[in-house]
Motif scaffolding. Structure first.
Motif, short mmCIF file in Angstrom:
data_model
loop_
_atom_site.label_atom_id
_atom_site.label_comp_id
_atom_site.label_asym_id
_atom_site.label_seq_id
_atom_site.Cartn_x
_atom_site.Cartn_y
_atom_site.Cartn_z
N PRO A 58 0.83 -1.20 0.00
CA PRO A 58 0.00 0.00 0.00
C PRO A 58 0.86 1.25 0.00
O PRO A 58 2.03 1.23 0.43
CB PRO A 58 -0.79 -0.13 1.31
CG PRO A 58 0.10 -0.94 2.19
CD PRO A 58 0.80 -1.91 1.28
N ARG B 277 -1.49 2.90 4.42
CA ARG B 277 -2.93 3.07 4.53
C ARG B 277 -3.55 1.86 5.21
O ARG B 277 -3.36 0.71 4.78
CB ARG B 277 -3.53 3.28 3.14
CG ARG B 277 -5.01 3.53 3.16
CD ARG B 277 -5.37 4.82 3.87
NE ARG B 277 -6.82 4.97 3.95
CZ ARG B 277 -7.43 6.01 4.51
NH1 ARG B 277 -6.70 6.99 5.03
NH2 ARG B 277 -8.74 6.09 4.54
N PHE C 275 -6.25 -0.71 3.39
CA PHE C 275 -5.94 -1.10 2.01
C PHE C 275 -6.42 -2.52 1.71
O PHE C 275 -6.86 -2.82 0.60
CB PHE C 275 -4.44 -0.97 1.74
CG PHE C 275 -3.61 -2.12 2.24
CD1 PHE C 275 -3.29 -3.19 1.41
CD2 PHE C 275 -3.15 -2.15 3.55
CE1 PHE C 275 -2.54 -4.25 1.87
CE2 PHE C 275 -2.40 -3.22 4.01
CZ PHE C 275 -2.09 -4.26 3.17
N TRP D 106 -8.79 3.23 -3.49
CA TRP D 106 -7.46 2.64 -3.57
C TRP D 106 -6.42 3.64 -3.06
O TRP D 106 -6.60 4.86 -3.17
CB TRP D 106 -7.13 2.27 -5.01
CG TRP D 106 -7.77 0.99 -5.47
CD1 TRP D 106 -8.20 -0.04 -4.70
CD2 TRP D 106 -8.03 0.62 -6.84
NE1 TRP D 106 -8.71 -1.05 -5.49
CE2 TRP D 106 -8.62 -0.67 -6.80
CE3 TRP D 106 -7.81 1.24 -8.07
CZ2 TRP D 106 -8.99 -1.35 -7.95
CZ3 TRP D 106 -8.18 0.55 -9.22
CH2 TRP D 106 -8.77 -0.72 -9.17
N TRP D 107 -5.31 3.09 -2.54
CA TRP D 107 -4.26 3.96 -2.00
C TRP D 107 -2.91 3.38 -2.39
O TRP D 107 -2.28 2.65 -1.63
CB TRP D 107 -4.38 4.07 -0.47
CG TRP D 107 -3.73 5.31 0.08
CD1 TRP D 107 -2.41 5.60 0.10
CD2 TRP D 107 -4.40 6.41 0.70
NE1 TRP D 107 -2.19 6.81 0.69
CE2 TRP D 107 -3.40 7.35 1.08
CE3 TRP D 107 -5.72 6.71 0.97
CZ2 TRP D 107 -3.69 8.54 1.72
CZ3 TRP D 107 -6.01 7.90 1.62
CH2 TRP D 107 -5.00 8.81 1.98
#
Length: 755
Positions: free
Chosen positions: A49, A571, A574, A586-587
């Motif tokens: 992530p 994150r 995630f 999304w990250w």
């Protein structure tokens, strides 16, 4: 023509020294490059992530260190230790007071932060550093913390004086008293040191007349006492105790007499207390005697100034028994002169400290369940002092609690337990056993699942302590043997993430975050490297709100031409977002922030921490063209509601070299015609057979809706190559866009021929 299946990558990134060892068991599951991918225990890898920007560190030009603080699974903090300060973060937000970041002061300089060791007990943390006295961090409330030297109930001391030198105190209580030595004794390194001073008891017993309602005088006792009655009397003798210097009393033993009965009794006091006797009279005459078995009374002072070699000024911490000259004294074990402990641990309800400058192989254990009382006595639960009997005087570098107390020195690994395995450690029931001789760096060891991992002396190897049935002792296997290159620059910090996967995270001197996915029972031990636009400088873990652990990072970046330090974290949601195919959330960008515009807007602000940077953008789940931050803002190509803005990073997977089983194919010309890639909920990405020329992994199908992000893909995808023949036919999978990529397996269709 060969079809070669690569079903797993969980051996991790393997050293170039093993490039030619295709016969090695782990070779087929290894990678030449595994960067910004995380190993799953099942065999595949997923893209790590991105990081969430939390706040700038207090000092942009000096490194800080992050430490996790878990009071419970719902109350958790991350501590930002910088030069002479601590700041606090809770649930992803910086803790403030009066609108400013909450901060407490510390004595630690930037260069000392990585030498800190600590142990947490509920809402208290004890910290050690070899150049500073032990400190105590106390959480009184989420916005109320204190950090101060430990106020010992009874500190640690060296062995009792055996010389003729005496000490004469000017008073038995108070501050600023004078200590006069009969010979040169004091120097400047004793300022702040504790000294124990004892006098022979002027009267080791008190008596009580049993001929009426009477109360005896009191006597201070630590250890064994004895009570005896005489005469012919009827009534009740009450034995009373005071733990607050005589302010309040409690009856804890009673003895009844009926003319023809006398009493002989004994007991032990684990803490110094005042005892006295009280008679509730019925009839008769007699007497009672309460006696302290120890013929000495002890007191403690703390030196505040040195006048000369024979005179010191001190404050009385525990009252002295007299003002006469006495040669019964002990110098404090920890001071500027003697050094301070470098490590601390909690084991079997004792707090242990170890490894001072002058006593590098000594340990001090507290009274059981009384963590700030190190008073030694004959009681089983009293404090204890122990020194390892080693051939070399290598300092104790770390301690950690398992079935026994595991100890790492600069040259050996030891366990400390009881001589009787069915009993607890006591001052007279303690045994140290040498287990191995690898030596340790001064860095906290960690329990990963149920195994102790520690960093070897030179800082490049991580070893696991496992019990061997063959040797009936602990053995320390090298977990970096296959991946020695990943620790280039040395391991500087370490933290353990237990959920959702067990990962041992380290920070290296090369500025990389290096993880070890560790599931020993499944034979999964694989390293993966992580890079960013900058340098990773610190890592810490805490419990997370979603059940998984949070990974926090301190990162050095360059923004607008200036060095900055940012506090960031992977994150936390995630995995859930990935599983739910929630594209808008999304990250996969670093140092990123998410902005929600309602209604949709093309303007995105709040980006001052990335001023002057060219950033990548994910707008409503679709990749948007990059922009350069100016005035803390950007303008999107088209209005969007949910926008993620941050720094890109590249995830690269490069398995080991392809080899044919029937004949030696190394050195001959090869060509990869096709790659069958097994993906899970992935989108985008690229592939290559030489690491130079890449082709896109096409995600859009003819039936997908135009002007919208295509759906994620799960399944096998044929990747046809345009590769030429070469002696180094490779497979490289990478992702540069802010999109997920999870690779479960690869199958290469390739051929080779000898020239």
């Amino acid at each position: 023509m060969a079809y070669q299946l690569i079903p797993s990558f969980n051996a991790g990134e393997i050293s170039p020294y093993l490039d030619a060892r295709s016969d090695f068991e782990k070779y087929a599951a290894g990678c030449r490059t595994l960067e910004n991918f995380i190993i799953m225990p099942y065999g595949g890898v997923y893209r790590r992530p991105g990081t969430e920007f939390i706040a700038p560190a207090k000092l942009s030009t000096k490194r800080c260190r992050l430490i996790g603080f878990n009071f419970s699974i719902t109350t958790r903090f991350v501590l930002e230790f910088g030069e002479q300060y601590i700041r606090f973060f809770s649930n992803g937000v910086q803790v403030t007071s009066g609108g400013s970041p909450l901060e407490v002061s510390t004595p630690y300089l930037e260069s000392e932060l990585r030498d800190l060791q600590y142990i947490q007990i509920n809402d208290v943390m004890y910290f050690t550093h070899p150049s500073h006295e032990p400190m105590k961090l106390t959480r009184k409330a989420d916005t109320d913390w204190t950090f101060a030297p430990v106020a010992w109930d009874w500190p640690t001391f060296l062995d009792e004086n055996t010389e003729a030198t005496t000490i004469t105190p000017s008073a038995t209580t108070g501050t600023g008293i004078t200590l006069t030595a009969s010979a040169a004794l004091f120097d400047g390194g004793h300022v702040g040191a504790y000294w124990q001073i004892a006098h022979a008891r002027a009267n080791a017993a008190v008596t009580l007349d049993l001929s009426g309602n009477n109360t005896s005088s009191s006597i201070a006792i630590l250890g064994t006492w004895e009570l005896t009655t005489y005469g012919t009397w009827s009534g009740t003798v009450q034995l009373e105790r005071s733990l607050d210097g005589g302010t309040s009393w409690e009856v804890f033993r009673t003895f009844n007499g009926a003319s023809n009965r006398n009493v002989t009794a004994s007991g032990k006091e684990s803490k110094e207390a005042l005892l006295r006797m009280k008679m509730v009279f019925t009839s008769g005459t007699g007497s009672a005697r309460l006696e302290a078995v120890d013929a000495r009374e002890y007191g403690v002072v703390k030196i505040t100034a040195i006048t000369d070699a024979t005179h010191a000024t001190a404050d009385v911490i525990n009252s002295l028994a007299g003002t006469s000259a006495t040669k019964i004294w002990n110098e404090g074990a920890w001071s500027i002169k003697q050094g301070f402990p470098r490590t601390v641990a909690l084991h079997d309800q004792r707090l242990y400290f170890a490894g001072t400058k002058n006593r590098p192989q000594s340990l001090w254990g507290s009274v059981i369940d009384d963590f700030e009382n190190f008073r030694l006595s004959a009681l089983d639960d009293s404090g204890l002092f122990f020194t390892l009997s080693a051939q070399e005087s290598n300092p104790i570098q770390w301690m950690i609690s398992q079935a026994s107390l595991v100890i790492g020195t600069a040259g050996d690994e030891w366990t400390l337990g009881s001589t009787d395995s069915n009993s607890a450690i006591t001052p007279t029931n303690v045994k140290a056993s040498k287990e191995s001789s690898y030596g340790s760096k001064s860095l906290r060891a960690l329990i990963v699942n149920d195994v102790v991992l520690f960093v070897q002396r030179q800082g490049r190897k991580v070893r696991e302590l496992l019990y061997s049935n063959q040797t009936e002792s602990l053995v320390a296997q090298d977990l970096t043997l296959l991946s020695e290159h990943v620790t280039k620059g040395g391991i500087l910090e370490a933290a353990f993430q237990q959920q959702p996967d067990a990962i041992y995270w380290t920070i290296t001197g090369a500025g990389q975050l290096v993880g070890l996915t560790y599931e020993r029972l499944q034979n999964v031990v694989g390293w993966h490297r992580h890079t960013t636009d900058g340098e990773f400088e610190s890592v810490a873990t805490t419990y997370g709100a979603s059940g998984g652990d949070e990974v926090w990072l301190s990162v050095k970046r360059t923004v607008n031409g200036q060095p900055v330090r940012y506090i960031e974290r992977f994150r936390t949601d995630f995995r859930e977002v990935f599983e739910n195919e929630d594209k808008a959330n999304w990250w996969y960008l670093d140092c990123a922030v998410r902005v929600t515009n309602s209604p949709k807007s093309a303007s995105v602000s709040g980006l001052s921490h990335l001023e002057g940077h060219t950033v990548d953008i994910l707008a409503d789940g679709a990749v948007s063209p990059e922009r350069t931050v100016s005035g803390g803002a950007i303008t999107l190509q088209a209005p969007a509601e949910t926008v993620l803005v941050g720094l890109p990073y590249t995830s690269t997977l490069k398995p080991m070299k392809l080899e044919m089983q029937a004949w030696a194919s190394r050195g001959v010309k090869k060509r990869v015609h096709q790659i069958l890639a097994s993906f899970l909920k992935s989108l985008g990405g690229q592939y290559s057979t030489n690491g130079v020329k890449f082709w896109p992994i096409l995600s859009r199908a003819t039936g997908d809706q135009m002007d919208d992000s295509p759906p994620v893909f799960t399944g096998d995808k044929d990747l046809v190559t345009g590769a030429d023949y070469s002696r180094a036919a490779d497979i490289v999978i990478r992702q540069e866009q802010p999109l997920p990529l999870t690779v479960l397996a690869l199958t290469a269709k390739w051929d080779a021929y000898a020239e």
